[in-house]
Scaffold this motif. Sequence first.
Motif, PDB file in Angstrom:
ATOM      1  N   HIS A 131      11.889  46.861  25.839  1.00  0.00           N
ATOM      2  CA  HIS A 131      12.997  46.397  26.676  1.00  0.00           C
ATOM      3  C   HIS A 131      13.218  44.895  26.552  1.00  0.00           C
ATOM      4  CE1 HIS A 131      13.592  50.346  28.335  1.00  0.00           C
ATOM      5  NE2 HIS A 131      12.374  50.395  28.828  1.00  0.00           N
ATOM      6  N   PRO A 132      12.175  44.042  26.734  1.00  0.00           N
ATOM      7  CA  PRO A 132      12.395  42.608  26.516  1.00  0.00           C
ATOM      8  C   PRO A 132      12.841  42.296  25.095  1.00  0.00           C
ATOM      9  CG  PRO A 132      10.351  42.960  27.714  1.00  0.00           C
ATOM     10  CD  PRO A 132      10.810  44.305  27.255  1.00  0.00           C
ATOM     11  N   TYR A 133      12.260  42.978  24.099  1.00  0.00           N
ATOM     12  CA  TYR A 133      12.638  42.706  22.714  1.00  0.00           C
ATOM     13  C   TYR A 133      14.092  43.084  22.451  1.00  0.00           C
ATOM     14  CZ  TYR A 133       7.779  41.802  21.306  1.00  0.00           C
ATOM     15  OH  TYR A 133       6.520  41.271  21.169  1.00  0.00           O
ATOM     16  N   ALA A 134      14.541  44.184  23.030  1.00  0.00           N
ATOM     17  CA  ALA A 134      15.941  44.573  22.851  1.00  0.00           C
ATOM     18  C   ALA A 134      16.872  43.499  23.385  1.00  0.00           C
ATOM     19  CB  ALA A 134      16.212  45.906  23.557  1.00  0.00           C
ATOM     20  N   ASP A 135      16.500  42.905  24.515  1.00  0.00           N
ATOM     21  CA  ASP A 135      17.367  41.868  25.074  1.00  0.00           C
ATOM     22  C   ASP A 135      17.273  40.574  24.282  1.00  0.00           C
ATOM     23  OD1 ASP A 135      19.330  41.248  27.030  1.00  0.00           O
ATOM     24  OD2 ASP A 135      17.868  39.990  28.060  1.00  0.00           O
ATOM     25  N   MET A 136      16.089  40.264  23.736  1.00  0.00           N
ATOM     26  CA  MET A 136      15.979  39.100  22.858  1.00  0.00           C
ATOM     27  C   MET A 136      16.839  39.279  21.607  1.00  0.00           C
ATOM     28  SD  MET A 136      11.924  38.199  23.009  1.00  0.00           S
ATOM     29  CE  MET A 136      11.094  37.875  24.555  1.00  0.00           C
ATOM     30  N   ASN A 137      16.871  40.496  21.076  1.00  0.00           N
ATOM     31  CA  ASN A 137      17.739  40.765  19.931  1.00  0.00           C
ATOM     32  C   ASN A 137      19.208  40.551  20.289  1.00  0.00           C
ATOM     33  OD1 ASN A 137      16.323  41.471  17.502  1.00  0.00           O
ATOM     34  ND2 ASN A 137      15.575  43.315  18.527  1.00  0.00           N
ATOM     35  N   ARG A 138      19.592  40.999  21.476  1.00  0.00           N
ATOM     36  CA  ARG A 138      20.979  40.756  21.920  1.00  0.00           C
ATOM     37  C   ARG A 138      21.241  39.260  22.010  1.00  0.00           C
ATOM     38  NH1 ARG A 138      19.859  45.498  25.155  1.00  0.00           N
ATOM     39  NH2 ARG A 138      19.095  44.231  26.892  1.00  0.00           N
ATOM     40  N   MET A 139      20.266  38.510  22.542  1.00  0.00           N
ATOM     41  CA  MET A 139      20.403  37.066  22.660  1.00  0.00           C
ATOM     42  C   MET A 139      20.601  36.421  21.286  1.00  0.00           C
ATOM     43  SD  MET A 139      17.570  34.317  24.099  1.00  0.00           S
ATOM     44  CE  MET A 139      16.347  34.796  22.859  1.00  0.00           C
ATOM     45  N   GLU A 140      19.779  36.802  20.326  1.00  0.00           N
ATOM     46  CA  GLU A 140      19.878  36.195  19.000  1.00  0.00           C
ATOM     47  C   GLU A 140      21.183  36.565  18.303  1.00  0.00           C
ATOM     48  OE1 GLU A 140      16.531  36.199  16.469  1.00  0.00           O
ATOM     49  OE2 GLU A 140      15.094  35.693  18.057  1.00  0.00           O
ATOM     50  N   ARG A 141      21.688  37.768  18.537  1.00  0.00           N
ATOM     51  CA  ARG A 141      22.991  38.137  17.965  1.00  0.00           C
ATOM     52  C   ARG A 141      24.103  37.303  18.576  1.00  0.00           C
ATOM     53  NH1 ARG A 141      20.861  43.485  18.253  1.00  0.00           N
ATOM     54  NH2 ARG A 141      22.029  43.908  20.170  1.00  0.00           N
ATOM     55  N   LEU A 142      24.003  37.026  19.870  1.00  0.00           N
ATOM     56  CA  LEU A 142      24.988  36.159  20.515  1.00  0.00           C
ATOM     57  C   LEU A 142      24.992  34.779  19.857  1.00  0.00           C
ATOM     58  CD1 LEU A 142      24.470  36.834  24.341  1.00  0.00           C
ATOM     59  CD2 LEU A 142      26.569  37.221  23.042  1.00  0.00           C
ATOM     60  N   LEU A 143      23.819  34.220  19.645  1.00  0.00           N
ATOM     61  CA  LEU A 143      23.714  32.896  19.036  1.00  0.00           C
ATOM     62  C   LEU A 143      24.320  32.890  17.641  1.00  0.00           C
ATOM     63  CD1 LEU A 143      20.078  32.021  20.122  1.00  0.00           C
ATOM     64  CD2 LEU A 143      22.156  30.878  20.905  1.00  0.00           C
ATOM     65  N   ALA A 144      24.034  33.940  16.859  1.00  0.00           N
ATOM     66  CA  ALA A 144      24.522  34.003  15.483  1.00  0.00           C
ATOM     67  C   ALA A 144      26.048  34.058  15.422  1.00  0.00           C
ATOM     68  CB  ALA A 144      23.923  35.214  14.776  1.00  0.00           C
ATOM     69  N   GLY A 145      26.673  34.474  16.501  1.00  0.00           N
ATOM     70  CA  GLY A 145      28.131  34.556  16.527  1.00  0.00           C
ATOM     71  C   GLY A 145      28.812  33.295  17.031  1.00  0.00           C
ATOM     72  N   THR A 146      28.053  32.230  17.217  1.00  0.00           N
ATOM     73  CA  THR A 146      28.623  30.972  17.710  1.00  0.00           C
ATOM     74  C   THR A 146      28.634  29.922  16.607  1.00  0.00           C
ATOM     75  OG1 THR A 146      26.542  29.907  18.389  1.00  0.00           O
ATOM     76  CG2 THR A 146      27.550  31.481  19.949  1.00  0.00           C
ATOM     77  N   SER A 147      29.291  28.805  16.891  1.00  0.00           N
ATOM     78  CA  SER A 147      29.270  27.653  15.972  1.00  0.00           C
ATOM     79  C   SER A 147      28.241  26.616  16.412  1.00  0.00           C
ATOM     80  CB  SER A 147      30.659  27.011  15.916  1.00  0.00           C
ATOM     81  OG  SER A 147      31.055  26.553  17.209  1.00  0.00           O
ATOM     82  N   LEU A 148      27.411  26.958  17.372  1.00  0.00           N
ATOM     83  CA  LEU A 148      26.382  26.040  17.856  1.00  0.00           C
ATOM     84  C   LEU A 148      25.333  25.756  16.777  1.00  0.00           C
ATOM     85  CD1 LEU A 148      25.638  27.693  21.322  1.00  0.00           C
ATOM     86  CD2 LEU A 148      27.000  25.636  20.925  1.00  0.00           C
TER      87      LEU A 148
END
Length: 208
Positions: A131-148
Amino acid sequence: MTSLAVVAATGRTGRLVVERALAAGHAVTAVARHPEALGLDHPHLTRRAADVMDPARLRAALAGHDIVVSALGSTGRGPTTLYSAGTAAIIGALPPDARLVVISSAGLATPADAGPTARLFGRVLHHVMRHPYADMNRMERLLAGTSLSWTAVRPTGLTDRPGTGRPRVSLGASERLGTRTSRADLAAFIVDHLDDPLTFGRPVAVSS
């Protein structure tokens, strides 16, 4: 002098990031729901009360900072959206070219050079922490979709032991490292690589 904001600054890792950054000469804003719990006094330390789920207060707390470090972390192994929802809120409070460092986990991926025992341990750990890993994966996908200019720092199992002063690092999180990471080494790596372009736009595994 770099202007740095640390979100979740009163946690065990966040507090060490604040201390390390102040010692390195940065101006630090400690952002937390109860920043007075930090218990530190320093001429370059500012405290801001904000919850990551309160967009207006979070935006005000992060305004004007060159770099933001998120030390958000869930407790327990149950379902959570803290990493992804909290990071989404931080992203929404930042300009598109900002620098953001988040803490993830080395358990998200098994390195290609891992042996059979390490692979088996990785599968067991991934099931236990699914469960925590699934949410960390969601977090990293969010980051990859930004220009940050983002970095997802992936420590191995965190401990409160003293830092070694020699953290092991894998850019891209592709190599097998040690099984434990002291929070002191994690904080040191984060602060010492705030402006390192080699860490931008990728995960970085860290261990002691």
